[in-house]
Design a protein around this motif. Structure first.
Motif, PDB file in Angstrom:
ATOM      1  N   TYR A 147       0.990  -1.800   0.061  1.00 12.86           N
ATOM      2  CA  TYR A 147      -0.280   0.291   0.307  1.00 12.86           C
ATOM      3  C   TYR A 147       1.045   1.369  -0.117  1.00 12.86           C
ATOM      4  CZ  TYR A 147      -3.215   3.369   1.826  1.00 12.86           C
ATOM      5  OH  TYR A 147      -4.300   4.476   1.706  1.00 12.86           O
ATOM      6  N   ASP A 148       1.530   1.930   0.599  1.00 15.17           N
ATOM      7  CA  ASP A 148       2.974   2.781   0.852  1.00 15.17           C
ATOM      8  C   ASP A 148       3.692   2.892  -0.441  1.00 15.17           C
ATOM      9  OD1 ASP A 148       2.431   2.978   3.793  1.00 15.17           O
ATOM     10  OD2 ASP A 148       3.625   2.184   4.193  1.00 15.17           O
ATOM     11  N   LEU A 149       3.932   2.105  -1.185  1.00 12.49           N
ATOM     12  CA  LEU A 149       4.032   1.916  -2.639  1.00 12.49           C
ATOM     13  C   LEU A 149       3.381   2.151  -2.908  1.00 12.49           C
ATOM     14  CD1 LEU A 149       7.246   1.169  -3.975  1.00 12.49           C
ATOM     15  CD2 LEU A 149       5.866  -1.128  -4.600  1.00 12.49           C
ATOM     16  N   SER A 150       2.299   1.805  -3.082  1.00 13.51           N
ATOM     17  CA  SER A 150       1.520   2.458  -4.085  1.00 13.51           C
ATOM     18  C   SER A 150       1.413   3.169  -4.692  1.00 13.51           C
ATOM     19  CB  SER A 150       0.020   1.604  -4.523  1.00 13.51           C
ATOM     20  OG  SER A 150       0.361  -0.078  -4.693  1.00 13.51           O
ATOM     21  N   VAL A 151       0.884   4.035  -2.987  1.00 13.56           N
ATOM     22  CA  VAL A 151       1.198   5.697  -3.118  1.00 13.56           C
ATOM     23  C   VAL A 151       2.082   6.827  -3.082  1.00 13.56           C
ATOM     24  CG1 VAL A 151       0.573   7.021  -0.767  1.00 13.56           C
ATOM     25  CG2 VAL A 151      -1.261   5.269  -1.299  1.00 13.56           C
ATOM     26  N   THR A 152       2.950   6.012  -2.697  1.00 19.91           N
ATOM     27  CA  THR A 152       4.383   6.581  -2.489  1.00 19.91           C
ATOM     28  C   THR A 152       4.709   6.749  -4.433  1.00 19.91           C
ATOM     29  OG1 THR A 152       5.439   5.061  -2.109  1.00 19.91           O
ATOM     30  CG2 THR A 152       4.559   7.073  -0.915  1.00 19.91           C
ATOM     31  N   LYS A 153       4.802   5.570  -5.022  1.00 20.00           N
ATOM     32  CA  LYS A 153       5.512   5.563  -6.142  1.00 20.00           C
ATOM     33  C   LYS A 153       4.329   5.437  -7.412  1.00 20.00           C
ATOM     34  CE  LYS A 153       8.942   5.258  -3.652  1.00 20.00           C
ATOM     35  NZ  LYS A 153       9.981   6.503  -4.031  1.00 20.00           N
ATOM     36  N   PHE A 154       3.239   5.232  -6.766  1.00 21.12           N
ATOM     37  CA  PHE A 154       1.829   5.066  -8.432  1.00 21.12           C
ATOM     38  C   PHE A 154       0.765   5.561  -8.818  1.00 21.12           C
ATOM     39  CE2 PHE A 154       4.654   0.543  -7.641  1.00 21.12           C
ATOM     40  CZ  PHE A 154       4.547   0.365  -8.650  1.00 21.12           C
ATOM     41  N   LEU A 155       0.115   5.589  -7.393  1.00 23.14           N
ATOM     42  CA  LEU A 155      -1.016   5.851  -7.394  1.00 23.14           C
ATOM     43  C   LEU A 155      -1.189   7.659  -8.509  1.00 23.14           C
ATOM     44  CD1 LEU A 155      -2.843   4.802  -4.595  1.00 23.14           C
ATOM     45  CD2 LEU A 155      -2.997   3.632  -7.106  1.00 23.14           C
ATOM     46  N   SER A 161       5.290  10.709 -18.067  1.00 19.13           N
ATOM     47  CA  SER A 161       7.277  11.205 -18.102  1.00 19.13           C
ATOM     48  C   SER A 161       7.475   9.780 -17.882  1.00 19.13           C
ATOM     49  CB  SER A 161       8.306  11.888 -17.742  1.00 19.13           C
ATOM     50  OG  SER A 161       8.421  11.720 -16.058  1.00 19.13           O
ATOM     51  N   SER A 162       8.179   8.912 -17.691  1.00 22.30           N
ATOM     52  CA  SER A 162       9.268   8.016 -16.898  1.00 22.30           C
ATOM     53  C   SER A 162       9.646   8.576 -15.727  1.00 22.30           C
ATOM     54  CB  SER A 162       9.707   6.655 -17.752  1.00 22.30           C
ATOM     55  OG  SER A 162      11.197   8.072 -18.637  1.00 22.30           O
ATOM     56  N   GLU A 163       9.151   9.505 -15.027  1.00 25.59           N
ATOM     57  CA  GLU A 163      10.482   9.716 -14.232  1.00 25.59           C
ATOM     58  C   GLU A 163      10.177   8.889 -12.242  1.00 25.59           C
ATOM     59  OE1 GLU A 163      10.769  13.518 -11.364  1.00 25.59           O
ATOM     60  OE2 GLU A 163      10.286  13.813 -13.290  1.00 25.59           O
ATOM     61  N   GLY A 164       9.009   8.375 -12.667  1.00 22.11           N
ATOM     62  CA  GLY A 164       8.286   8.060 -11.907  1.00 22.11           C
ATOM     63  C   GLY A 164       8.860   6.736 -11.513  1.00 22.11           C
ATOM     64  N   THR A 517       6.047  16.033 -12.976  1.00 19.53           N
ATOM     65  CA  THR A 517       6.027  14.867 -13.615  1.00 19.53           C
ATOM     66  C   THR A 517       6.882  14.030 -12.228  1.00 19.53           C
ATOM     67  OG1 THR A 517       7.592  15.321 -14.426  1.00 19.53           O
ATOM     68  CG2 THR A 517       5.981  15.194 -15.888  1.00 19.53           C
ATOM     69  N   SER A 518       6.605  14.289 -10.792  1.00 15.14           N
ATOM     70  CA  SER A 518       6.536  13.832 -10.163  1.00 15.14           C
ATOM     71  C   SER A 518       5.678  12.431  -9.583  1.00 15.14           C
ATOM     72  CB  SER A 518       6.586  14.872  -8.934  1.00 15.14           C
ATOM     73  OG  SER A 518       5.407  15.319  -8.743  1.00 15.14           O
ATOM     74  N   ALA A 519       6.083  11.517  -8.522  1.00 12.91           N
ATOM     75  CA  ALA A 519       5.308  10.024  -8.424  1.00 12.91           C
ATOM     76  C   ALA A 519       4.516  10.303  -7.480  1.00 12.91           C
ATOM     77  CB  ALA A 519       6.553   9.176  -8.296  1.00 12.91           C
ATOM     78  N   GLY A 520       4.673  11.607  -6.787  1.00  9.49           N
ATOM     79  CA  GLY A 520       3.959  11.357  -5.352  1.00  9.49           C
ATOM     80  C   GLY A 520       2.978  12.801  -5.321  1.00  9.49           C
ATOM     81  N   PRO A 521       2.333  12.470  -3.990  1.00  4.60           N
ATOM     82  CA  PRO A 521       1.234  14.033  -4.704  1.00  4.60           C
ATOM     83  C   PRO A 521       1.974  14.996  -4.698  1.00  4.60           C
ATOM     84  CG  PRO A 521       1.497  12.601  -1.700  1.00  4.60           C
ATOM     85  CD  PRO A 521       1.949  11.801  -2.561  1.00  4.60           C
ATOM     86  N   ILE A 522       1.115  16.220  -5.083  1.00  3.73           N
ATOM     87  CA  ILE A 522       2.007  17.431  -4.612  1.00  3.73           C
ATOM     88  C   ILE A 522       1.899  18.100  -3.424  1.00  3.73           C
ATOM     89  CG2 ILE A 522      -0.018  20.597  -4.787  1.00  3.73           C
ATOM     90  CD1 ILE A 522      -0.993  19.146  -7.177  1.00  3.73           C
TER      91      ILE A 522
END
Length: 547
Positions: A147-155, A161-164, A517-522
């Protein structure tokens, strides 16, 4: 966070199509950014799938009924300078839900209460299967990590871009992640637990993702972190209060909400850029940016001409919708202590049940694994005194040809017969033997209604199912590939199905316009604690929650 030169700057005129949670949330966030926003909703009221219906003193939610991922709500409200605690009256549920398996004989089944919390959940599992408590602890450790991985890296990634995806921390975890993506959830569960009810408790959350535990990847075992490790909450007044809160915040920021006005066409200029919408009454609304939160299939195949479609009919023929749903709204005289706020009924042959829904010869299963919400167990505003409010959901094929529902048995015969079976099944399995005789209000909603009223592709209930090929970077993105200035939000696109996902999809629109293009929330603004009833929770940014 990155802000490339393509980022939108300055105040823009924005038209948002659809007044469900994704549309209202998108409008609120864009208005907070300084844009001028109009929301256009085809139906007479806002809410979309998270709708409401009142009759004879009963008020029913007609869609979502589980408040999960509270930190996502906290984060969304914090972006608007407030908190979920300030905007909603959230009640923790105990038990989180009740489970009945299919009875062995003619009497009711055993009721199994699931209480959230690591100690309570492991004790329940151990009581049913020796050693299952320790195995569940390991399972939930893995679920929490996923879950933590999904929130910080995917959702929260737009995948613009492929940055994340090139994040070194993510790459280091690929050996652990790969098996979770290639093995089904049911295989992941059955290799660890033998008790049928325990397997079903861990597998049923796949239905929240619009699919079955046989079809979703085992990465989604992360869902068990939400109900077993975390908590299940309920917003007093029902989920219409969540919609009302978001609409209130949007309007306070200058958003104009127009209801009862279908959009007939998304307009583009000679430069191929979105320039507004044409309404069904031929009125045109000019815009610099159009955000459609309508069903993606409807947006692409109805609101755009063929040469401007990123996802034409040929694309949809290869995709999988979520399950359809038969909803049965019941106002019942007297109390129903046999039912918790949330109750699940599981058939013995689960595979057969799911194959009936999505197999080659799809049909309404009988008996069916089904879900019952009894909000009147927690909330005295949803039913008259001495009465109960029931929302019954039977997963069925996504097929509008099955028919439409109606009030007081006036729906199509196939739908009403299935509703009768569901009512009798609840009565028989739980011991509420006189349930049918006590029904005072009845309404059914079926795939034909989802298609006609919500423009849902194939009458599905939730959106695109979360199969591996329709998750994360493989899910439709939030920007048109053909029309500049046309963006998308809602359950059909990134990141997926459910109210929290729709809130994140609204944030992804902001990120897209910012060029982030970051992977995390604002990042959340610094909260004025005194101004928001004890302070907006730092939510995802700090890893804490208010609820």
């Amino acid at each position: 966070m990155s802000r490339p030169s393509s980022a939108v700057t300055g105040s823009q005129r924005v038209v948002v199509i659809g007044g469900g949670i994704a549309g209202l949330a998108t409008a609120a966030l864009l208005a907070e950014e300084g844009h001028s926003v109009v929301v256009v909703e085809a139906r007479g009221e806002t809410g979309g799938r998270a709708g409401s219906w009142e009759h004879d003193g009963f008020r029913f939610d007609t869609g979502p009924s589980w408040y999960l991922m509270p930190e996502v709500f906290d984060h969304f409200f914090a972006l608007l300078g407030t908190s979920a605690a300030a905007e909603l009256d959230l009640v923790p549920l105990s038990p989180a839900y009740r489970v009945y398996g299919e009875p062995e004989g003619t009497g009711p089944a055993e009721a199994v209460d699931v209480v959230s919390g690591r100690a309570e959940a492991t004790a329940l599992f151990e009581s049913r299967e020796a050693g299952a408590g320790d195995r569940l602890a390991d399972y939930l450790d893995s679920a929490g990590d996923a879950y933590d991985l999904s929130v910080t890296k995917f959702l929260y990634d737009t995948y613009a871009s492929s940055e994340g995806l090139r994040d070194p921390d993510l790459l280091r975890r690929l050996p652990t992640l790969a098996p979770l993506l290639t093995r089904s959830l049911v295989r992941h569960i059955e290799s660890r637990f033998d008790d049928p009810i325990l397997r079903q408790i861990l597998g049923y959350p796949a239905v929240f993702l619009g699919s079955s535990p046989y079809d979703v990847p085992s990465l989604y075992h992360l869902m068990s972190h939400l109900d077993l490790d975390d908590a299940v909450l309920y917003p007093r007044g029902g989920f219409t209060e969540v919609i009302a809160a978001i609409e209130r915040l949007a309007v306070a920021r200058g958003v104009e909400v127009r209801t009862g006005i279908p959009v007939a066409q998304i307009l583009t200029g000679t430069d191929g850029r979105a320039r507004g919408v044409r309404l069904a009454d031929t009125t045109e609304l000019d815009a610099d940016i159009v955000v459609s939160t309508a069903d993606l299939h409807h947006t692409e195949t109805v609101l755009l001409p063929p040469d401007q479609r990123s996802y034409p009919e040929s694309w949809w023929r290869k995709r999988t919708p979520s399950f359809g749903a038969l909803l049965v709204l019941l106002g019942v005289e007297g109390e129903l202590p046999e039912l918790a706020h949330h109750t699940l009924l599981f058939t013995r042959d689960w595979r057969e049940n799911f194959e009936a829904i999505s197999g080659r010869d799809a049909t309404i299963p009988d008996p069916a694994s089904l879900y019952v919400c009894r909000p009147s167990a927690t909330d005295d505003t949803v039913a008259p005194a001495g009465a109960e409010n029931l929302f019954v959901l039977v997963p069925i094929p996504a097929d509008p040809a099955l028919g439409r529902g109606g009030v007081d048995g006036a729906g199509d015969a196939l739908i009403e017969a299935a509703a009768d079976r569901a009512i009798d099944q609840i009565a028989s399995w739980t011991g509420a033997s006189d349930l049918r005789a006590r029904i005072r209000v009845r309404r059914t909603i079926a795939p034909g209604d989802f298609a006609a009223d919500l423009g849902a592709w194939r009458g599905n209930a939730l959106g695109l199912a979360h199969t591996l090929g329709q998750s994360a970077l493989f899910r439709p993105g939030n920007a048109s590939k053909k029309v500049s200035g046309l963006l998308y939000a809602g359950g059909s696109v990134l990141p997926g199905i459910g109210l929290p996902m729709c809130l994140i999809s609204a944030e992804l629109v902001v990120k897209r316009l910012r060029g982030d293009t970051s992977a995390g929330p604002i990042a959340e603004p610094i909260a004025d604690e005194a101004a928001i009833d004890g302070g907006a929770d730092a939510g995802i940014a700090t890893g804490t929650t208010t609820a």
